[in-house]
Design an enzyme around this catalytic site. Sequence first.
Site, short mmCIF file in Angstrom:
data_model
loop_
_atom_site.label_atom_id
_atom_site.label_comp_id
_atom_site.label_asym_id
_atom_site.label_seq_id
_atom_site.Cartn_x
_atom_site.Cartn_y
_atom_site.Cartn_z
N LYS A 189 11.74 -8.30 1.97
CA LYS A 189 10.90 -9.22 0.78
C LYS A 189 9.81 -8.40 0.64
O LYS A 189 8.77 -8.41 1.65
CB LYS A 189 10.60 -10.66 1.47
CG LYS A 189 10.11 -11.46 0.40
CD LYS A 189 8.87 -11.28 -0.42
CE LYS A 189 7.72 -11.45 0.26
NZ LYS A 189 6.34 -10.97 -0.56
N CYS A 240 -3.65 1.55 6.52
CA CYS A 240 -4.21 0.55 7.54
C CYS A 240 -4.71 1.62 8.99
O CYS A 240 -5.54 0.92 9.67
CB CYS A 240 -2.93 -0.14 8.16
SG CYS A 240 -1.80 0.88 8.36
N GLU A 276 3.20 -4.61 12.39
CA GLU A 276 2.37 -3.53 12.23
C GLU A 276 1.16 -4.11 11.30
O GLU A 276 1.22 -4.53 10.24
CB GLU A 276 3.22 -2.16 11.55
CG GLU A 276 4.18 -1.69 12.17
CD GLU A 276 3.49 -0.87 13.22
OE1 GLU A 276 2.63 -0.71 13.20
OE2 GLU A 276 4.62 -0.45 14.15
N LEU A 277 0.12 -4.04 12.04
CA LEU A 277 -1.08 -5.19 11.31
C LEU A 277 -2.32 -4.30 10.85
O LEU A 277 -2.25 -3.21 10.54
CB LEU A 277 -1.42 -6.26 12.29
CG LEU A 277 -0.30 -7.07 12.79
CD1 LEU A 277 -0.44 -8.15 13.69
CD2 LEU A 277 0.43 -7.62 11.54
N GLY A 330 1.55 -5.93 7.33
CA GLY A 330 0.59 -6.49 6.67
C GLY A 330 -0.64 -6.96 7.31
O GLY A 330 -1.07 -6.41 8.47
N GLU A 338 -11.77 -5.28 8.36
CA GLU A 338 -11.01 -4.30 7.65
C GLU A 338 -11.31 -4.59 6.05
O GLU A 338 -11.13 -5.53 5.76
CB GLU A 338 -9.43 -4.47 7.83
CG GLU A 338 -8.47 -3.29 7.23
CD GLU A 338 -7.15 -3.47 7.57
OE1 GLU A 338 -6.65 -4.67 7.60
OE2 GLU A 338 -6.57 -2.46 8.01
N ASN A 383 0.73 -1.22 0.06
CA ASN A 383 -0.10 -0.12 -0.03
C ASN A 383 0.78 1.14 -0.02
O ASN A 383 0.34 2.35 -0.67
CB ASN A 383 -0.98 0.04 1.17
CG ASN A 383 -0.38 -0.01 2.32
OD1 ASN A 383 0.96 -0.42 2.53
ND2 ASN A 383 -0.92 0.29 3.48
P1 NAP Z 1 -0.47 -9.39 3.68
O1 NAP Z 1 -1.11 -10.50 2.77
O2 NAP Z 1 -0.32 -9.78 5.00
O3 NAP Z 1 1.02 -9.45 2.99
C1 NAP Z 1 2.09 -8.41 3.32
C2 NAP Z 1 3.38 -9.04 3.17
O4 NAP Z 1 3.66 -10.33 3.54
C3 NAP Z 1 3.59 -9.37 1.64
O5 NAP Z 1 4.89 -8.96 1.30
C4 NAP Z 1 3.15 -10.76 1.39
O6 NAP Z 1 3.76 -11.35 0.30
C5 NAP Z 1 3.91 -11.32 2.87
N1 NAP Z 1 3.28 -12.64 2.99
C6 NAP Z 1 1.91 -13.20 2.84
N2 NAP Z 1 1.84 -14.36 3.31
C7 NAP Z 1 3.13 -14.54 4.06
C8 NAP Z 1 3.58 -15.76 4.85
N3 NAP Z 1 2.78 -16.69 5.09
N4 NAP Z 1 4.66 -15.50 5.48
C9 NAP Z 1 5.61 -14.51 5.29
N5 NAP Z 1 5.17 -13.38 4.36
C10 NAP Z 1 3.85 -13.49 3.77
O7 NAP Z 1 -1.31 -8.11 3.50
P2 NAP Z 1 -1.57 -7.34 2.24
O8 NAP Z 1 -2.78 -7.95 1.80
O9 NAP Z 1 -0.60 -7.53 1.33
O10 NAP Z 1 -1.88 -6.06 2.93
C11 NAP Z 1 -2.98 -5.51 3.34
C12 NAP Z 1 -2.91 -5.72 4.92
O11 NAP Z 1 -1.80 -5.22 5.66
C13 NAP Z 1 -4.15 -5.12 5.56
O12 NAP Z 1 -4.84 -5.69 6.48
C14 NAP Z 1 -3.79 -3.85 6.25
O13 NAP Z 1 -4.24 -3.31 7.28
C15 NAP Z 1 -2.20 -4.28 6.58
N6 NAP Z 1 -1.16 -3.14 6.63
C16 NAP Z 1 -0.76 -2.64 7.70
C17 NAP Z 1 -0.13 -1.56 8.02
C18 NAP Z 1 0.44 -0.90 9.51
O14 NAP Z 1 1.30 -0.32 9.41
N7 NAP Z 1 -0.05 -1.44 10.58
C19 NAP Z 1 0.53 -0.82 6.78
C20 NAP Z 1 -0.40 -1.27 5.63
C21 NAP Z 1 -0.99 -2.48 5.55
P3 NAP Z 1 2.71 -11.36 -1.08
O15 NAP Z 1 2.75 -9.98 -1.50
O16 NAP Z 1 3.90 -12.25 -2.05
O17 NAP Z 1 1.81 -12.30 -0.66
#
Ligand code: NAP
Length: 468
Positions: A170, A279, A245-246, A223, A376, A147
């Site tokens: 990564k 987020c 940071e979720l 994430g 969310e 994002n």
């Molecule tokens: P995500 O699916 O959790 O992915 C985040 C990162 O983790 C990506 O690089 C992803 O790789 C990787 N990943 C996925 N599965 C994994 C695993 N089993 N082991 C290790 N790494 C893994 O999240 P997203 O859908 O990309 O992002 C949206 C979410 O992030 C939302 O829920 C949002 O609230 C949260 N977010 C939080 C913050 C904060 O600062 N609190 C900021 C931004 C976003 P791939 O891309 O290859 O799947």
Amino acid sequence: MKTYDKFFYDGKWQTAHAQKYAEVFNPTTEEVIAKVIQADHADIDQAVASAKKAFPAWNALKPSERAEYVKKLLARLEARKQEVADTIIAELGASRTFVENGQVPMSIKEMSGFLEEFEQYAFEEEVDNALVLKEGYGVVACITPWNYPFNQIQRKLTPALLTGNTVVVKPASDTPLTALLYAELIEEAGLPAGVANIITGSGGDAGQYLADHEDVALVSFTGSTEVGKTLAKGAADTVKKTVLELGGKSALIYLEGGDCSVAVKAAASTVLDNQGQTCSALTRLLVPESELPKVEAELKSYYDQVVVGDPADKETRVGPMVSKNQLDTVLDYIEIGKNEGAKVLIGGEALSRKGYYVQPTVFTEVINDMRIAQEEIFGPVLVVITYQTVEEAIAIANDSIYGLAGGVVGPEEEAVSVARQLRTGNVLINGASRGPKVPFGGYKQSGIGRENGRYGLDDYVEIKAIVR
Ligand code: NAP
Ligand code: MG
């Protein structure tokens, strides 16, 4: 279309052991704009080994010497910020206005903020009969979402490097091109080989393998809460620290006596900018029941001005969702909201044009236990919930598994008193925005740890007491 077939580790662009590629889409045109190599376990082993080898010398440098390298990296970002912006627009679909005035300047300011705080950061102190030292943990695995493709990396890399750690990043598979550009900046800044490494690959395979690696000392993840939980469980096997940071489902409480237009703008801007893929977005707007007609009218006039279109155009406020996947998720939630009995005040449909577009949407008549108020959505969807008393508003705001951010709009003293009662890491009063050194992070299932400034540095230091 460009093919990226190398990883950046040990100070060089390295030929991949892996053979697999993933496509990168432009969400505005739906076209494939690049193919990116996907690390296998052998590639990750190499990247981690280079970070492990580089750690002792980097950790032994004087803090001021490490700061000099980070300043060079900042200078490279400043020199190439237009390319960074254009890359973010192409692979994320965020509007030019938001990327050039928001995302990229945010990275520059936060990096500068870290450097400023670092000058005052005490690495040694006397406690009783001990010299207490702070130092790096070792190899930090940084796993980041799409994002804010540059800044999510920056918020981890800058403090980790300053405090003596080495890193393997990564990035998200939807936005690897910004990360590969980051690697070019690292190369140009001349950081010692192995200190900062970037590999691309899938989360479930490369990300998981990297996070679980026995030579990784700390996992810094941004994430989804779901993946965060998986990583925390995996980290237990080798007792490594996790910084998480979720997700969030933050509330803005509009108090009687507050400025209605400030409340509407403060909530709406967080679900419109970046298509609501933020987020800390204030996705629940809590309003006194008697003020609902006024708020609805204000929302309609505010949304009337919003231009949805090509993110590259200057006038555009809202571009496409990052991916088809994310678009489908948002459309599903809009259907869920309709089925739960919420009323669509604004939007509520996909847009019939090329690209992953959805109409900015506002629901009213929402009850806090509906899924659209609890889960969310990560899209341009705002829900409006009414309340009778301020106590009830606070209870509704806190009735969430998340606790990332929040807002209060009203007479300042009362607003601050309400803010003290919210169980969240940030509360923005009367539309204020967070300065670059202000700690950011979540309570409850929104995470563990804080990013930015001095608090952000604290997450990356191990503590040693030399007793004599
Ligand atoms: P995500 O699916 O959790 O992915 C985040 C990162 O983790 C990506 O690089 C992803 O790789 C990787 N990943 C996925 N599965 C994994 C695993 N089993 N082991 C290790 N790494 C893994 O999240 P997203 O859908 O990309 O992002 C949206 C979410 O992030 C939302 O829920 C949002 O609230 C949260 N977010 C939080 C913050 C904060 O600062 N609190 C900021 C931004 C976003 P791939 O891309 O290859 O799947
Ligand atoms: Mg994902």
